[in-house]
Design an enzyme around this catalytic site. Structure first.
Site, mmCIF file in Angstrom:
data_model
loop_
_atom_site.group_PDB
_atom_site.id
_atom_site.type_symbol
_atom_site.label_atom_id
_atom_site.label_comp_id
_atom_site.label_asym_id
_atom_site.label_seq_id
_atom_site.Cartn_x
_atom_site.Cartn_y
_atom_site.Cartn_z
ATOM 1 N N ASP A 66 0.841 -1.193 0.000
ATOM 2 C CA ASP A 66 0.000 0.000 0.000
ATOM 3 C C ASP A 66 0.877 1.244 0.000
ATOM 4 O O ASP A 66 1.606 1.505 0.953
ATOM 5 C CB ASP A 66 -0.906 0.000 1.234
ATOM 6 C CG ASP A 66 -1.834 1.210 1.257
ATOM 7 O OD1 ASP A 66 -2.996 1.052 0.844
ATOM 8 O OD2 ASP A 66 -1.399 2.289 1.693
ATOM 9 N N TYR A 71 3.299 9.846 -0.569
ATOM 10 C CA TYR A 71 4.375 9.208 0.207
ATOM 11 C C TYR A 71 5.736 9.442 -0.433
ATOM 12 O O TYR A 71 6.764 9.203 0.200
ATOM 13 C CB TYR A 71 4.136 7.712 0.344
ATOM 14 C CG TYR A 71 2.864 7.310 1.048
ATOM 15 C CD1 TYR A 71 2.074 8.237 1.727
ATOM 16 C CD2 TYR A 71 2.433 5.983 1.030
ATOM 17 C CE1 TYR A 71 0.901 7.859 2.353
ATOM 18 C CE2 TYR A 71 1.264 5.593 1.669
ATOM 19 C CZ TYR A 71 0.499 6.533 2.312
ATOM 20 O OH TYR A 71 -0.674 6.157 2.934
ATOM 21 N N LYS A 96 -2.844 5.908 -4.343
ATOM 22 C CA LYS A 96 -3.914 6.872 -4.066
ATOM 23 C C LYS A 96 -3.666 8.189 -4.784
ATOM 24 O O LYS A 96 -2.509 8.600 -4.957
ATOM 25 C CB LYS A 96 -4.006 7.125 -2.553
ATOM 26 C CG LYS A 96 -4.023 5.852 -1.716
ATOM 27 C CD LYS A 96 -3.976 6.149 -0.228
ATOM 28 C CE LYS A 96 -3.703 4.889 0.580
ATOM 29 N NZ LYS A 96 -2.280 4.485 0.528
ATOM 30 N N HIS A 129 -7.574 9.832 -1.912
ATOM 31 C CA HIS A 129 -6.917 9.801 -0.608
ATOM 32 C C HIS A 129 -7.731 10.460 0.506
ATOM 33 O O HIS A 129 -7.795 9.953 1.614
ATOM 34 C CB HIS A 129 -5.537 10.456 -0.712
ATOM 35 C CG HIS A 129 -4.543 9.884 0.243
ATOM 36 N ND1 HIS A 129 -3.187 9.823 -0.034
ATOM 37 C CD2 HIS A 129 -4.688 9.336 1.473
ATOM 38 C CE1 HIS A 129 -2.552 9.269 0.986
ATOM 39 N NE2 HIS A 129 -3.435 8.970 1.917
#
Length: 292
Positions: A66, A71, A96, A129
């Site tokens: 994930d 990120y 996402k 998200h």
């Protein structure tokens, strides 16, 4: 390039990992099978750190990764998958669409950028998200990606009941997943009930309470009775409540420990004791009150 064999001497053992056979697959509402445990890579640094973490996870038996564009490690995730001795089709990959892209009405462009960084033509699950402005339009873009085969399933993250209903009202595809903060202190019954109503699977982020489980003596007591760690007790609780869990770590030992959940089971009494810890306590942002 970091090579798998640099820290995995016998890559062949990956294909017969003892833990993998015990992991449950959750069937999504479109028939896609989603592994119940995944490795979350939030805060994992792009490059060798995230590559190593994913390779350790795959060695331990994980088949679910994930990530998210925010990120800033999708390139490393792609590299890890490309250099692992396992077919891409055996790995369930989630990413996402970030808030700024949703607001700017550039979901399609953001997805293409993510796919390029991940070095793949599709993701197994694509999520919005957070429920920011223009999420309705972004959802319709996800539906187009789904129809085009760029995502095997599409869903939401941090969406509340009223927003879930809005997505269902304007769209033609029922979300497959809603990823929310979920742990013994926070089970979000209002959200999980509407998800159950529509056949939407819940994925738990921060299933280990961002480390705060260490302050709860109940977990240590139950762990001692099973010869397990408190973290494993918390994660096993999530497994037995039929949610998908994505604990994050870049530590080899903890990655393996977080997956070793299939050789014990919590009793009904133990589950009820943990259930009673619910207190509506968030450790992350509130989806009804955030500013990013």
């Amino acid at each position: 390039m970091l090579l798998w064999t640099s820290f995995l001497p016998d890559a062949n053992k990956l294909r017969s990992t003892r833990c993998y056979s015990g992991m449950k697959q959750i069937e999504l509402n479109n028939g896609v099978q989603m592994p119940q445990i995944g490795l979350g890579v939030w805060q994992a640094k792009d490059g060798q750190e995230v590559v190593r973490a994913i390779h350790w996870a795959l060695e331990s038996g994980y088949r679910h990764i994930d990530t998210a564009s925010i990120y800033k490690n999708e390139e490393g995730v792609g590299q890890a998958i490309q250099t692992a001795p396992i077919d891409r089709e055996q790995i369930f990959l989630t990413t996402k669409i970030w808030n700024n892209d949703i607001r700017a009405r550039r979901t399609k462009e953001a997805l293409k950028e993510s796919l390029d960084r991940l070095q793949t033509s599709y993701v197994d699950l694509l999520l919005l998200h957070w429920p920011v402005d223009h999420f309705e339009e972004a959802w319709l873009a996800l539906e187009e990606a789904y129809q085009a085969g760029q995502a095997k399933a599409i869903g939401l993250s941090n969406f509340m009941p009223e927003q879930i209903e809005k997505v269902i009202e304007i769209g033609s595809v029922i979300p497959a997943v809603n990823q929310i903060e979920y742990h013994p202190y926070l089970t979000q019954a209002d959200v999980t009930q509407i998800c159950e109503k529509h056949g939407i699977v819940v994925t738990a982020w921060s299933p280990l309470m961002q480390g705060h489980f260490k302050n709860e003596s109940l977990f240590a007591d139950i762990a001692a009775a099973h010869g397990k760690t408190p973290a494993q007790v918390v994660l096993r609780w999530g497994i037995q409540r039929d949610v998908i869990i994505i604990p994050k770590s870049t530590n080899e030992g903890r990655i393996q420990e977080n997956f070793e959940l299939f050789d014990f089971e919590l009793s009904t009494e133990e589950m009820e004791q943990i259930n009673a810890l619910e207190r509506g306590r968030r450790f992350g942002p509130d989806p009804r009150n955030f500013d990013f």
